[in-house]
Design a protein around this motif. Structure first.
Motif, PDB file in Angstrom:
ATOM      1  N   GLN A 258      12.496 -57.927 -27.868  1.00 44.36           N
ATOM      2  CA  GLN A 258      12.138 -57.266 -26.301  1.00 44.36           C
ATOM      3  C   GLN A 258      12.866 -56.017 -25.965  1.00 44.36           C
ATOM      4  N   ILE A 259      14.190 -56.199 -25.870  1.00 43.78           N
ATOM      5  CA  ILE A 259      15.223 -55.287 -25.556  1.00 43.78           C
ATOM      6  C   ILE A 259      15.049 -54.248 -26.518  1.00 43.78           C
ATOM      7  N   ALA A 260      15.122 -54.415 -27.561  1.00 39.02           N
ATOM      8  CA  ALA A 260      14.888 -53.263 -28.809  1.00 39.02           C
ATOM      9  C   ALA A 260      13.685 -52.550 -28.554  1.00 39.02           C
ATOM     10  N   GLN A 261      12.325 -53.282 -28.218  1.00 38.57           N
ATOM     11  CA  GLN A 261      11.358 -52.585 -28.031  1.00 38.57           C
ATOM     12  C   GLN A 261      11.232 -51.850 -26.835  1.00 38.57           C
ATOM     13  N   LEU A 262      12.093 -52.383 -25.709  1.00 41.24           N
ATOM     14  CA  LEU A 262      11.947 -51.307 -24.584  1.00 41.24           C
ATOM     15  C   LEU A 262      12.859 -50.478 -24.740  1.00 41.24           C
ATOM     16  N   GLU A 263      14.016 -50.571 -25.596  1.00 45.54           N
ATOM     17  CA  GLU A 263      14.754 -49.241 -25.712  1.00 45.54           C
ATOM     18  C   GLU A 263      14.077 -48.222 -26.436  1.00 45.54           C
ATOM     19  N   THR A 264      13.243 -48.704 -27.492  1.00 46.69           N
ATOM     20  CA  THR A 264      12.449 -47.639 -28.331  1.00 46.69           C
ATOM     21  C   THR A 264      11.361 -47.018 -27.475  1.00 46.69           C
ATOM     22  N   ARG A 265      10.798 -47.765 -26.535  1.00 50.43           N
ATOM     23  CA  ARG A 265       9.851 -47.186 -25.696  1.00 50.43           C
ATOM     24  C   ARG A 265      10.501 -46.530 -24.761  1.00 50.43           C
ATOM     25  N   VAL A 266      11.674 -46.626 -23.935  1.00 48.46           N
ATOM     26  CA  VAL A 266      12.339 -45.622 -23.194  1.00 48.46           C
ATOM     27  C   VAL A 266      12.468 -44.384 -24.028  1.00 48.46           C
ATOM     28  N   GLU A 267      13.170 -44.422 -24.994  1.00 47.87           N
ATOM     29  CA  GLU A 267      13.576 -43.140 -25.957  1.00 47.87           C
ATOM     30  C   GLU A 267      12.173 -42.418 -26.308  1.00 47.87           C
ATOM     31  N   GLU A 268      10.956 -43.017 -26.385  1.00 45.31           N
ATOM     32  CA  GLU A 268       9.934 -42.315 -26.818  1.00 45.31           C
ATOM     33  C   GLU A 268       9.631 -41.580 -25.274  1.00 45.31           C
ATOM     34  N   LEU A 269       9.563 -42.282 -24.258  1.00 43.16           N
ATOM     35  CA  LEU A 269       9.475 -41.779 -22.924  1.00 43.16           C
ATOM     36  C   LEU A 269      10.245 -40.513 -22.643  1.00 43.16           C
ATOM     37  N   MET A 270      11.523 -40.755 -22.965  1.00 47.12           N
ATOM     38  CA  MET A 270      12.674 -39.336 -22.768  1.00 47.12           C
ATOM     39  C   MET A 270      12.226 -38.302 -23.787  1.00 47.12           C
ATOM     40  N   ARG A 271      11.815 -38.618 -24.907  1.00 47.71           N
ATOM     41  CA  ARG A 271      11.256 -37.469 -25.697  1.00 47.71           C
ATOM     42  C   ARG A 271       9.955 -36.673 -25.139  1.00 47.71           C
ATOM     43  N   LEU A 272       9.198 -37.571 -24.917  1.00 51.11           N
ATOM     44  CA  LEU A 272       7.663 -37.196 -24.088  1.00 51.11           C
ATOM     45  C   LEU A 272       8.087 -36.281 -22.794  1.00 51.11           C
ATOM     46  N   CYS A 273       9.036 -36.661 -21.961  1.00 52.51           N
ATOM     47  CA  CYS A 273       9.557 -36.009 -20.946  1.00 52.51           C
ATOM     48  C   CYS A 273      10.199 -34.743 -21.147  1.00 52.51           C
ATOM     49  N   ASP A 274      10.902 -34.666 -22.228  1.00 54.76           N
ATOM     50  CA  ASP A 274      11.695 -33.530 -22.688  1.00 54.76           C
ATOM     51  C   ASP A 274      10.461 -32.459 -23.205  1.00 54.76           C
ATOM     52  N   ARG A 275       9.553 -32.933 -23.897  1.00 56.45           N
ATOM     53  CA  ARG A 275       8.560 -32.077 -24.561  1.00 56.45           C
ATOM     54  C   ARG A 275       7.859 -31.544 -23.352  1.00 56.45           C
ATOM     55  N   LEU A 276       7.462 -32.434 -22.402  1.00 55.98           N
ATOM     56  CA  LEU A 276       6.476 -31.834 -21.282  1.00 55.98           C
ATOM     57  C   LEU A 276       7.335 -30.780 -20.356  1.00 55.98           C
ATOM     58  N   ARG A 277       8.597 -30.952 -20.296  1.00 55.73           N
ATOM     59  CA  ARG A 277       9.478 -30.145 -19.305  1.00 55.73           C
ATOM     60  C   ARG A 277       9.454 -28.963 -20.023  1.00 55.73           C
ATOM     61  N   GLU A 278       9.675 -28.738 -21.470  1.00 56.27           N
ATOM     62  CA  GLU A 278       9.625 -27.596 -22.017  1.00 56.27           C
ATOM     63  C   GLU A 278       8.384 -26.771 -22.194  1.00 56.27           C
ATOM     64  N   GLU A 279       7.289 -27.539 -22.323  1.00 51.52           N
ATOM     65  CA  GLU A 279       5.968 -27.119 -22.282  1.00 51.52           C
ATOM     66  C   GLU A 279       5.717 -26.498 -20.894  1.00 51.52           C
ATOM     67  N   ASN A 280       6.045 -26.922 -19.626  1.00 50.38           N
ATOM     68  CA  ASN A 280       6.024 -26.629 -18.320  1.00 50.38           C
ATOM     69  C   ASN A 280       6.835 -25.204 -18.227  1.00 50.38           C
ATOM     70  N   ARG A 281       8.087 -25.314 -18.976  1.00 47.75           N
ATOM     71  CA  ARG A 281       8.869 -23.999 -18.836  1.00 47.75           C
ATOM     72  C   ARG A 281       8.021 -22.859 -19.366  1.00 47.75           C
ATOM     73  N   LEU A 282       7.495 -23.019 -20.488  1.00 50.59           N
ATOM     74  CA  LEU A 282       6.874 -22.140 -21.278  1.00 50.59           C
ATOM     75  C   LEU A 282       5.677 -21.556 -20.501  1.00 50.59           C
ATOM     76  N   LEU A 283       4.925 -22.614 -19.983  1.00 50.94           N
ATOM     77  CA  LEU A 283       3.553 -22.273 -19.320  1.00 50.94           C
ATOM     78  C   LEU A 283       4.115 -21.450 -17.795  1.00 50.94           C
ATOM     79  N   LEU A 284       5.023 -21.723 -17.437  1.00 53.28           N
ATOM     80  CA  LEU A 284       5.632 -20.895 -15.999  1.00 53.28           C
ATOM     81  C   LEU A 284       5.963 -19.389 -16.657  1.00 53.28           C
ATOM     82  N   GLU A 285       6.545 -19.342 -17.736  1.00 56.29           N
ATOM     83  CA  GLU A 285       7.128 -18.127 -18.224  1.00 56.29           C
ATOM     84  C   GLU A 285       5.615 -17.235 -18.477  1.00 56.29           C
TER      85      GLU A 285
END
Length: 72
Positions: free
Chosen positions: A8-35
Motif C-alpha cells: 500500500q505504501i509503495a502504491q501510494l508512493e507511485t500515485r504521489v509521483e504520478e500526481l507530481m509529474r501531472l502537476c509539473d506538466r500542468l504547470r508547464e502547460e499553464n506557463r505556455l498558455l500564459l505566454e
C-alpha cells in the motif's frame, strides 16, 4: 499483513509521483498558455493600433476630397 502495508505504501508512493509529474506538466502547460495569451494580446493591440491609423488616414483623405470638391 506487513507485505500488504508495504504494498500500500509503495502504491501510494507511485500515485504521489504520478500526481507530481501531472502537476509539473500542468504547470508547464499553464506557463505556455500564459505566454501565448500575452503574445496574442500584444498582437491584438498592434492590430488595433494599425486599424486606428488606417481609419485616421481614410478620414483625412475624405476630408481632403470634400475640400477639393467644394473648391471645384
Amino acid at each position: 499483513m506487513v507485505d500488504s502495508v508495504s504494498e500500500q505504501i509503495a502504491q501510494l508512493e507511485t500515485r504521489v509521483e504520478e500526481l507530481m509529474r501531472l502537476c509539473d506538466r500542468l504547470r508547464e502547460e499553464n506557463r505556455l498558455l500564459l505566454e501565448a495569451q500575452e503574445s496574442l494580446n500584444a498582437e491584438r493591440a498592434a492590430l488595433l493600433d494599425k486599424n486606428e491609423t488606417a481609419r485616421a488616414r481614410i478620414e483625412a483623405m475624405i476630408s481632403r476630397l470634400k475640400a477639393l470638391e467644394q473648391n471645384a
